[in-house]
Design a protein around this motif. Structure first.
Motif, short mmCIF file in Angstrom:
data_model
loop_
_atom_site.label_atom_id
_atom_site.label_comp_id
_atom_site.label_asym_id
_atom_site.label_seq_id
_atom_site.Cartn_x
_atom_site.Cartn_y
_atom_site.Cartn_z
N SER A 87 0.83 -1.21 0.00
CA SER A 87 0.00 0.00 0.00
C SER A 87 0.86 1.25 0.00
N PRO A 88 0.50 2.24 -0.82
CA PRO A 88 1.21 3.52 -0.78
C PRO A 88 0.74 4.40 0.38
N LYS A 89 -0.30 3.96 1.08
CA LYS A 89 -0.91 4.77 2.14
C LYS A 89 -0.39 4.38 3.52
N ASP A 90 0.91 4.06 3.62
CA ASP A 90 1.47 3.63 4.89
C ASP A 90 1.90 4.80 5.77
N ASP A 91 1.89 6.01 5.24
CA ASP A 91 2.26 7.18 6.02
C ASP A 91 1.07 8.14 6.10
N ILE A 92 0.75 8.78 4.98
CA ILE A 92 -0.38 9.71 4.95
C ILE A 92 -1.30 9.32 3.80
N ASP A 93 -2.51 9.89 3.79
CA ASP A 93 -3.40 9.71 2.64
C ASP A 93 -3.80 11.10 2.14
N GLY A 94 -4.59 11.13 1.09
CA GLY A 94 -4.94 12.40 0.45
C GLY A 94 -5.58 13.41 1.37
N SER A 95 -6.33 12.94 2.37
CA SER A 95 -7.00 13.87 3.28
C SER A 95 -6.02 14.62 4.17
N GLU A 96 -4.78 14.15 4.25
CA GLU A 96 -3.79 14.76 5.13
C GLU A 96 -2.79 15.66 4.42
N VAL A 97 -2.87 15.71 3.09
CA VAL A 97 -1.87 16.46 2.31
C VAL A 97 -1.88 17.95 2.67
N ALA A 98 -3.06 18.54 2.78
CA ALA A 98 -3.12 19.98 3.09
C ALA A 98 -2.46 20.27 4.44
N ARG A 99 -2.74 19.45 5.44
CA ARG A 99 -2.14 19.64 6.75
C ARG A 99 -0.62 19.52 6.70
N VAL A 100 -0.16 18.49 6.00
CA VAL A 100 1.29 18.28 5.91
C VAL A 100 1.95 19.44 5.18
N PHE A 101 1.27 20.00 4.19
CA PHE A 101 1.85 21.12 3.44
C PHE A 101 1.79 22.42 4.23
N TYR A 102 0.59 22.78 4.69
CA TYR A 102 0.41 24.10 5.30
C TYR A 102 0.84 24.18 6.76
N ILE A 103 0.69 23.10 7.49
CA ILE A 103 1.04 23.15 8.92
C ILE A 103 2.45 22.62 9.17
N GLU A 104 2.76 21.46 8.60
CA GLU A 104 4.09 20.87 8.80
C GLU A 104 5.14 21.43 7.85
N ASN A 105 4.68 22.06 6.74
CA ASN A 105 5.59 22.57 5.70
C ASN A 105 6.56 21.49 5.23
N ASN A 106 6.04 20.27 5.03
CA ASN A 106 6.88 19.12 4.70
C ASN A 106 6.60 18.64 3.28
N ILE A 107 7.10 19.36 2.30
CA ILE A 107 6.87 19.02 0.90
C ILE A 107 7.52 17.68 0.54
N ASP A 108 8.64 17.34 1.17
CA ASP A 108 9.30 16.07 0.88
C ASP A 108 8.41 14.88 1.24
N ARG A 109 7.67 15.00 2.31
CA ARG A 109 6.76 13.93 2.71
C ARG A 109 5.64 13.76 1.67
N ILE A 110 5.18 14.87 1.11
CA ILE A 110 4.14 14.82 0.07
C ILE A 110 4.71 14.23 -1.21
N ILE A 111 5.93 14.58 -1.54
CA ILE A 111 6.59 14.02 -2.73
C ILE A 111 6.68 12.50 -2.60
N THR A 112 7.11 12.02 -1.45
CA THR A 112 7.21 10.58 -1.21
C THR A 112 5.84 9.92 -1.34
N TYR A 113 4.82 10.55 -0.75
CA TYR A 113 3.45 10.05 -0.83
C TYR A 113 3.00 9.92 -2.30
N CYS A 114 3.26 10.95 -3.10
CA CYS A 114 2.87 10.92 -4.52
C CYS A 114 3.66 9.87 -5.30
N GLU A 115 4.95 9.75 -5.02
CA GLU A 115 5.76 8.73 -5.69
C GLU A 115 5.22 7.33 -5.41
#
Length: 142
Positions: A87-115
Motif C-alpha cells: 500500500s502507498p498509504k502507509d504514512d499519509i493519505d490524500g485527506s492529510e496532504v493539506a495539513r502536511v503542506f500548510y502546517i508541517e511545511n513538509n513538501i518532501d513527505r508529500i513528494i514521497t506520498y505521490c511517488e
C-alpha cells in the motif's frame, strides 16, 4: 508550466497515455483547471474539448477494476490490498496532504506520498495484465 512542457515535448505521441487511479475524475480535471486558472495552455494530452471517449489518451485503474460497473468505487489502498501490492498509504493519505503542506511545511513527505501512489498504480496495471511486478531496482526516483 513545467508539467505542460514535459507533456508537450516528451510525452506527446499517440503511444503516450496518462495513467492513474481515479485520475479521470480527480487528478486530470484538477490539473487542467489549475492550468487554465493560471493562464497555462493545455497540452494536447489534457485538451479534451470535442474528443470522443475513445479518443481520450488517459487510462484509469479505477475504471479498469470496475469492469463496466457504474456504481462501484474501490480506493487505491483497497485495490493494492486485494491484489497483494504494498500500500502507498502507509504514512499519509490524500485527506492529510493539506495539513502536511500548510502546517508541517513538509513538501518532501508529500513528494514521497505521490511517488508511492505512482508506483502503486504501475503495479496495479501490471497485475491486471498478469505481468511481473516491478522490483525495487527497476524503479528510479528523480
Amino acid at each position: 508550466q513545467d508539467f505542460s512542457n514535459l507533456l508537450n515535448t516528451h510525452f506527446n505521441g499517440a503511444q503516450h497515455v496518462l495513467c492513474g487511479h481515479n485520475a479521470k475524475e480527480f487528478d486530470i480535471p484538477f490539473i487542467a483547471r489549475r492550468m487554465i486558472i493560471n493562464g497555462i495552455a493545455l497540452p494536447n494530452k489534457l485538451n479534451l474539448f470535442g474528443k470522443k471517449p475513445w479518443e481520450v489518451p488517459h487510462l484509469d485503474t479505477l475504471e479498469l477494476w470496475k469492469f463496466g460497473d457504474y456504481k462501484h468505487f474501490t480506493s487505491l489502498k483497497l485495490l493494492t490490498k486485494v491484489l497483494g501490492i504494498p500500500s502507498p498509504k502507509d504514512d499519509i493519505d490524500g485527506s492529510e496532504v493539506a495539513r502536511v503542506f500548510y502546517i508541517e511545511n513538509n513538501i518532501d513527505r508529500i513528494i514521497t506520498y505521490c511517488e508511492k501512489d505512482v508506483i502503486a498504480v504501475a503495479q496495479i496495471f501490471l497485475r491486471l495484465r498478469r505481468e511481473d511486478l516491478l522490483v525495487e531496482d527497476e524503479i528510479i526516483h528523480v
